[in-house]
Scaffold this motif. Structure first.
Motif, short mmCIF file in Angstrom:
data_model
loop_
_atom_site.label_atom_id
_atom_site.label_comp_id
_atom_site.label_asym_id
_atom_site.label_seq_id
_atom_site.Cartn_x
_atom_site.Cartn_y
_atom_site.Cartn_z
N LEU A 102 56.33 56.71 88.98
CA LEU A 102 56.51 58.06 89.48
C LEU A 102 55.34 58.94 89.07
N GLN A 103 54.97 59.86 89.95
CA GLN A 103 54.04 60.93 89.62
C GLN A 103 54.86 62.19 89.44
N ILE A 104 54.86 62.73 88.23
CA ILE A 104 55.70 63.87 87.87
C ILE A 104 54.84 65.10 87.72
N SER A 105 55.33 66.24 88.23
CA SER A 105 54.60 67.50 88.13
C SER A 105 55.60 68.62 87.87
N GLY A 106 55.09 69.75 87.37
CA GLY A 106 55.90 70.95 87.19
C GLY A 106 56.63 71.06 85.87
N ALA A 107 56.50 70.07 84.99
CA ALA A 107 57.19 70.11 83.71
C ALA A 107 56.45 71.05 82.75
N THR A 108 57.21 71.73 81.90
CA THR A 108 56.60 72.60 80.90
C THR A 108 55.81 71.79 79.87
N ASP A 109 56.35 70.66 79.47
CA ASP A 109 55.67 69.77 78.52
C ASP A 109 54.65 68.93 79.26
N PRO A 110 53.35 69.08 78.98
CA PRO A 110 52.33 68.30 79.69
C PRO A 110 52.54 66.79 79.56
N GLN A 111 53.17 66.35 78.46
CA GLN A 111 53.39 64.92 78.26
C GLN A 111 54.30 64.34 79.34
N LEU A 112 55.19 65.17 79.87
CA LEU A 112 56.12 64.70 80.89
C LEU A 112 55.46 64.60 82.27
N ASN A 113 54.41 65.39 82.48
CA ASN A 113 53.68 65.31 83.75
C ASN A 113 52.82 64.05 83.79
N GLY A 114 52.39 63.68 84.98
CA GLY A 114 51.57 62.49 85.13
C GLY A 114 52.38 61.30 85.61
N GLU A 115 51.87 60.10 85.36
CA GLU A 115 52.50 58.87 85.86
C GLU A 115 53.37 58.21 84.80
N HIS A 116 54.56 57.79 85.23
CA HIS A 116 55.51 57.13 84.34
C HIS A 116 56.26 56.06 85.13
N ALA A 117 56.47 54.90 84.54
CA ALA A 117 57.23 53.83 85.18
C ALA A 117 58.72 54.04 84.95
N ILE A 118 59.51 53.76 85.98
CA ILE A 118 60.97 53.85 85.87
C ILE A 118 61.47 52.63 85.11
N ILE A 119 62.14 52.84 83.99
CA ILE A 119 62.65 51.72 83.20
C ILE A 119 64.16 51.55 83.33
N GLN A 120 64.83 52.55 83.91
CA GLN A 120 66.27 52.45 84.15
C GLN A 120 66.59 53.33 85.34
N VAL A 121 67.54 52.89 86.17
CA VAL A 121 67.83 53.64 87.38
C VAL A 121 69.31 53.56 87.71
N THR A 122 69.88 54.71 88.15
CA THR A 122 71.19 54.76 88.78
C THR A 122 71.00 55.43 90.13
N ALA A 123 72.07 55.63 90.88
CA ALA A 123 71.94 56.21 92.21
C ALA A 123 71.31 57.61 92.16
#
Length: 379
Positions: free
Chosen positions: A69-90
């Motif tokens: 995922l490419q994440i944007s708009g988070a207050t914490d810069p660490q949360l923005n950017g690219e992250h792999a999904i390691i768990q998923v529900t609907a």
């Protein structure tokens, strides 16, 4: 340890991509993977359990496990950017951060991250992408023909002319300055979704990608298209391998008129590399064929399990069969025909010796595989 995101995987049937592969849709399909991403969603709630952060959308999101995922708009810069999904529900996905989040606030949006090519030119049936290859700037030109089958004509060059939409400098294939060129990625031979035997999976990095699928329902063999990174001592050939089909002739006429394949001919820098002519072997990968061993067993004391071994793919010149380099990220299994698993789709397995995931797809007779290296280790 956080899962790396430098190698990404996509499926043509992903939510938000929904590729039909028919004529007129394939530049949009490739643009989403290469440059823009797809399936953008807004997060409604964020929670964390230590470094593990769960994004809740409040509705079905359509993401799948291990997409990046490419994440944007988070207050914490660490949360923005690219992250792999390691768990998923609907309705939720979970990612892992390297440290505790400082904040969970912000108007957070997510989408499936693209490979990182930069779209620099668009016109009718045409797109040009800039990308970095071994520290050098290259350009990928994709022209989508309005006639015949559902294919695109790819070419690579050192530069491009924004006034004409043509590549400049060293361009390959050399005929890539026109609109109808013989080298192509053909996604639907009959220009219908029902003609596709297997919707493709796409694996790639910011330097190249491979598209693997069974695009012709009456042919059982899978095809590889794309730009394949590799290593070579020849500076003039230090550019991605073009994995493509070759069109022998057109029967000019109305849309849907016939044409003929001559060969599945990979090339690099206008040098053709070796292909196997036998119809029962791999169709369009210019790597040396490896014979099968007598069995898969490894001598006692080396491993405590019976492995599927694989090795690097050596690239050979078409004219002389001389080795000129080693492909990066595509390997060939060295398995016994009686013990290799049988599948007509991409399968995922763990490389027990390296602790990383790899993806395999049957491409040849006797159940031998091409191994598409996930490189999805952990930081």
């Amino acid at each position: 340890m956080v899962m790396r995101t430098d190698v990404k995987r996509y499926k043509a049937t992903d939510t938000g991509l929904n590729a039909t592969l028919v004529r007129g849709t394939n530049i949009a399909f490739l643009k989403a993977i290469l440059s823009t991403g797809y399936n953008e969603k807004t997060v409604s709630n964020v929670t964390n359990d230590g470094n593990f952060v769960t994004l809740d959308y409040g509705v079905a999101h359509g993401y799948v496990l291990e997409r990046v995922l490419q994440i944007s708009g988070a207050t914490d810069p660490q949360l923005n950017g690219e992250h792999a999904i390691i768990q998923v529900t609907a309705n939720t996905v979970t990612i892992e951060l390297k440290a505790l989040p400082a904040s969970l606030g912000g108007l957070i949006k997510t989408k499936v991250a693209p490979l990182g090519f930069n779209l620099v030119y668009e016109a009718t049936n045409l797109a040009i992408f800039e990308f970095q290859y071994h520290g050098k700037t290259k350009y990928l030109r994709i022209y989508e023909t309005p006639l015949y089958s559902a294919y695109v004509n790819p070419s690579v060059g050192d530069g491009f002319d924004p006034a004409t939409g043509l590549l400049t400098g060293d361009v390959y294939p050399t005929t890539a300055t026109g609109t109808q060129i013989p080298y192509k990625w053909d996604f639907a031979y009959y220009n219908t979704a029902t003609g596709v035997g297997e919707y493709p999976s796409i694996f790639g990095t910011s330097e190249g990608f491979v598209i693997v699928g069974q695009f012709f329902s009456n042919y059982t063999t899978a095809y590889l298209y794309g730009l394949q990174p590799w290593f070579t001592p020849f500076d003039k050939l230090d550019t991605p391998i073009m994995l493509c089909s070759y069109l022998d002739f057109y029967n000019a006429g109305a849309a849907g008129s016939s044409f003929s394949f001559q060969a599945r001919l990979p090339s690099v820098g206008n040098v053709n590399i070796q292909k196997n002519e036998a119809s029962t072997e791999i169709k369009n990968l210019g790597f040396a064929f490896l014979g099968a061993p007598n069995g898969n067993a490894i001598p006692a004391g080396l491993l405590n399990f019976n492995p599927i071994m694989y090795c690097s793919s050596i690239v050979h010149l078409y004219q002389s069969n001389q080795p000129i380099g080693i492909a990066n990220g595509i390997y060939r299994t060295v398995t016994n025909a009686n013990t290799a698993p049988i599948t007509a789709a991409v399968i995922e397995q763990i490389d027990e010796m390296r602790g990383t995931k790899v993806w395999l797809r049957t491409l040849e007779v006797q159940n031998r595989y091409a191994v598409l290296d996930a490189y999805q280790g952990f930081d």
